[in-house]
Design a protein around this motif. Structure first.
Motif, PDB file in Angstrom:
ATOM      1  N   LEU A 142      36.074  52.040  49.188  1.00 36.43           N
ATOM      2  CA  LEU A 142      37.166  51.308  48.539  1.00 36.43           C
ATOM      3  C   LEU A 142      37.567  50.078  49.358  1.00 36.43           C
ATOM      4  N   LEU A 143      37.639  50.245  50.674  1.00 35.90           N
ATOM      5  CA  LEU A 143      38.021  49.131  51.536  1.00 35.90           C
ATOM      6  C   LEU A 143      36.939  48.048  51.549  1.00 35.90           C
ATOM      7  N   VAL A 144      35.690  48.444  51.597  1.00 36.19           N
ATOM      8  CA  VAL A 144      34.590  47.475  51.571  1.00 36.19           C
ATOM      9  C   VAL A 144      34.615  46.699  50.257  1.00 36.19           C
ATOM     10  N   ARG A 145      34.755  47.389  49.138  1.00 27.43           N
ATOM     11  CA  ARG A 145      34.817  46.706  47.831  1.00 27.43           C
ATOM     12  C   ARG A 145      35.997  45.734  47.779  1.00 27.43           C
ATOM     13  N   ARG A 146      37.132  46.183  48.248  1.00 27.51           N
ATOM     14  CA  ARG A 146      38.347  45.363  48.248  1.00 27.51           C
ATOM     15  C   ARG A 146      38.123  44.075  49.050  1.00 27.51           C
ATOM     16  N   CYS A 147      37.563  44.213  50.232  1.00 32.30           N
ATOM     17  CA  CYS A 147      37.307  43.047  51.085  1.00 32.30           C
ATOM     18  C   CYS A 147      36.332  42.077  50.429  1.00 32.30           C
ATOM     19  N   LEU A 148      35.234  42.600  49.929  1.00 34.61           N
ATOM     20  CA  LEU A 148      34.213  41.718  49.350  1.00 34.61           C
ATOM     21  C   LEU A 148      34.681  41.060  48.060  1.00 34.61           C
ATOM     22  N   ALA A 149      35.450  41.756  47.272  1.00 35.81           N
ATOM     23  CA  ALA A 149      35.981  41.143  46.043  1.00 35.81           C
ATOM     24  C   ALA A 149      36.905  39.983  46.400  1.00 35.81           C
ATOM     25  N   TYR A 150      37.767  40.169  47.382  1.00 39.24           N
ATOM     26  CA  TYR A 150      38.673  39.101  47.823  1.00 39.24           C
ATOM     27  C   TYR A 150      37.875  37.921  48.375  1.00 39.24           C
ATOM     28  N   VAL A 151      36.913  38.208  49.217  1.00 44.46           N
ATOM     29  CA  VAL A 151      36.073  37.157  49.798  1.00 44.46           C
ATOM     30  C   VAL A 151      35.387  36.351  48.700  1.00 44.46           C
ATOM     31  N   CYS A 152      34.787  37.031  47.748  1.00 47.26           N
ATOM     32  CA  CYS A 152      34.059  36.335  46.689  1.00 47.26           C
ATOM     33  C   CYS A 152      34.990  35.487  45.819  1.00 47.26           C
ATOM     34  N   ALA A 153      36.157  36.009  45.512  1.00 48.75           N
ATOM     35  CA  ALA A 153      37.119  35.229  44.712  1.00 48.75           C
ATOM     36  C   ALA A 153      37.546  33.971  45.472  1.00 48.75           C
ATOM     37  N   CYS A 154      37.819  34.112  46.759  1.00 51.46           N
ATOM     38  CA  CYS A 154      38.249  32.957  47.558  1.00 51.46           C
ATOM     39  C   CYS A 154      37.121  31.947  47.737  1.00 51.46           C
ATOM     40  N   LEU A 155      35.915  32.423  47.983  1.00 48.45           N
ATOM     41  CA  LEU A 155      34.793  31.503  48.173  1.00 48.45           C
ATOM     42  C   LEU A 155      34.447  30.765  46.888  1.00 48.45           C
ATOM     43  N   ARG A 156      34.595  31.431  45.766  1.00 51.27           N
ATOM     44  CA  ARG A 156      34.370  30.753  44.480  1.00 51.27           C
ATOM     45  C   ARG A 156      35.388  29.626  44.297  1.00 51.27           C
ATOM     46  N   GLU A 157      36.647  29.906  44.608  1.00 51.66           N
ATOM     47  CA  GLU A 157      37.692  28.883  44.518  1.00 51.66           C
ATOM     48  C   GLU A 157      37.419  27.726  45.485  1.00 51.66           C
ATOM     49  N   ALA A 158      36.957  28.038  46.685  1.00 49.02           N
ATOM     50  CA  ALA A 158      36.659  26.999  47.674  1.00 49.02           C
ATOM     51  C   ALA A 158      35.530  26.102  47.174  1.00 49.02           C
ATOM     52  N   GLN A 159      34.517  26.701  46.598  1.00 50.00           N
ATOM     53  CA  GLN A 159      33.390  25.918  46.091  1.00 50.00           C
ATOM     54  C   GLN A 159      33.843  24.981  44.975  1.00 50.00           C
ATOM     55  N   GLU A 160      34.713  25.483  44.110  1.00 49.62           N
ATOM     56  CA  GLU A 160      35.230  24.640  43.025  1.00 49.62           C
ATOM     57  C   GLU A 160      36.115  23.526  43.570  1.00 49.62           C
ATOM     58  N   GLU A 161      36.961  23.843  44.539  1.00 51.37           N
ATOM     59  CA  GLU A 161      37.892  22.860  45.092  1.00 51.37           C
ATOM     60  C   GLU A 161      37.190  21.765  45.885  1.00 51.37           C
ATOM     61  N   PHE A 162      36.234  22.151  46.727  1.00 49.06           N
ATOM     62  CA  PHE A 162      35.639  21.202  47.651  1.00 49.06           C
ATOM     63  C   PHE A 162      34.291  20.656  47.184  1.00 49.06           C
ATOM     64  N   GLY A 163      33.724  21.254  46.147  1.00 43.60           N
ATOM     65  CA  GLY A 163      32.447  20.761  45.636  1.00 43.60           C
ATOM     66  C   GLY A 163      31.267  21.071  46.539  1.00 43.60           C
ATOM     67  N   ASP A 164      31.447  21.999  47.467  1.00 40.18           N
ATOM     68  CA  ASP A 164      30.348  22.432  48.335  1.00 40.18           C
ATOM     69  C   ASP A 164      30.576  23.897  48.701  1.00 40.18           C
ATOM     70  N   SER A 165      29.639  24.454  49.422  1.00 42.76           N
ATOM     71  CA  SER A 165      29.778  25.867  49.809  1.00 42.76           C
ATOM     72  C   SER A 165      29.781  26.020  51.324  1.00 42.76           C
ATOM     73  N   ARG A 166      30.461  25.100  51.989  1.00 41.72           N
ATOM     74  CA  ARG A 166      30.497  25.127  53.455  1.00 41.72           C
ATOM     75  C   ARG A 166      31.446  26.190  54.013  1.00 41.72           C
ATOM     76  N   VAL A 167      32.484  26.557  53.284  1.00 41.45           N
ATOM     77  CA  VAL A 167      33.431  27.562  53.790  1.00 41.45           C
ATOM     78  C   VAL A 167      32.710  28.910  53.889  1.00 41.45           C
ATOM     79  N   ARG A 168      32.955  29.598  54.982  1.00 44.27           N
ATOM     80  CA  ARG A 168      32.395  30.926  55.208  1.00 44.27           C
ATOM     81  C   ARG A 168      33.524  31.930  55.363  1.00 44.27           C
ATOM     82  N   ALA A 169      33.251  33.146  54.921  1.00 41.32           N
ATOM     83  CA  ALA A 169      34.186  34.250  55.129  1.00 41.32           C
ATOM     84  C   ALA A 169      33.650  35.109  56.264  1.00 41.32           C
TER      85      ALA A 169
END
Length: 168
Positions: free
Chosen positions: A87-114
């Motif tokens: 449950l904790l692993v799923r929770r962490c990865l879901a949050y990471v993926c949601a944030c990284l998707r938003e970062a990619q949309e905002e910045f137009g690149d995928s340089r941000v890392r979690a």
């Protein structure tokens, strides 16, 4: 994705199919939905975690990891490791993926890392806990977790937006 052996073990043992916003606790879901902004120093930070009064940081990496870093909510999870861990692993990865998707949309690149780390708390119960932060690797700054693959006291991973496509 770069990870150490302990993280690879956790990922193999966890069903990551169907990760989505429902896996993320409400407060973290709001942070992810709030998007990203850029600080005066050029740091990429989650808008919902940005302090009202800017802090003083050694460099941009320190600013990003400090502002973006949080322990994942886990007080509502069962204590038994076989129930808690997936449950904790799923929770962490879901949050990471949601944030990284938003970062990619905002910045137009995928340089941000979690960066996700999971380890047992230094308490009598020794429950598995986690920490997540985000930063943009810079060519002239030491990596956030040097020697990530050699970390022994925690399960650690560096995750990019591209890595999330397998789960999200």
């Amino acid at each position: 994705m770069r990870s150490n052996a302990r993280m690879r073990e956790l990922l193999r043992a966890t069903d990551l199919s169907g990760l989505d916003h429902q896996d993320i606790p409400p407060m973290f879901r709001d942070v992810a939905a709030g998007g990203w902004s850029v600080t005066a120093a050029g740091g990429r930070v989650l808008t919902g975690l940005r302090p009202e009064t800017p802090g003083r940081y050694v460099d941009r990496l320190a600013e990003e990891t400090t502002v973006n870093g949080r322990g994942m909510t886990d007080y509502d999870l069962p204590a038994a490791p076989h129930e808690r861990t997936p449950l904790l692993v799923r929770r962490c990865l879901a949050y990471v993926c949601a944030c990284l998707r938003e970062a990619q949309e905002e910045f137009g690149d995928s340089r941000v890392r979690a960066y996700v780390s999971l380890s047992c708390a230094d308490t009598d119960e020794g429950l598995l806990t986690s920490n997540i932060t985000f930063c943009t690797p810079l060519p002239d700054v030491r990596p956030y977790v040097p020697g990530l693959e050699r970390v022994r006291d925690a399960a650690v991973a560096e995750i990019s937006a591209e890595n999330c496509r397998a789960w999200w």
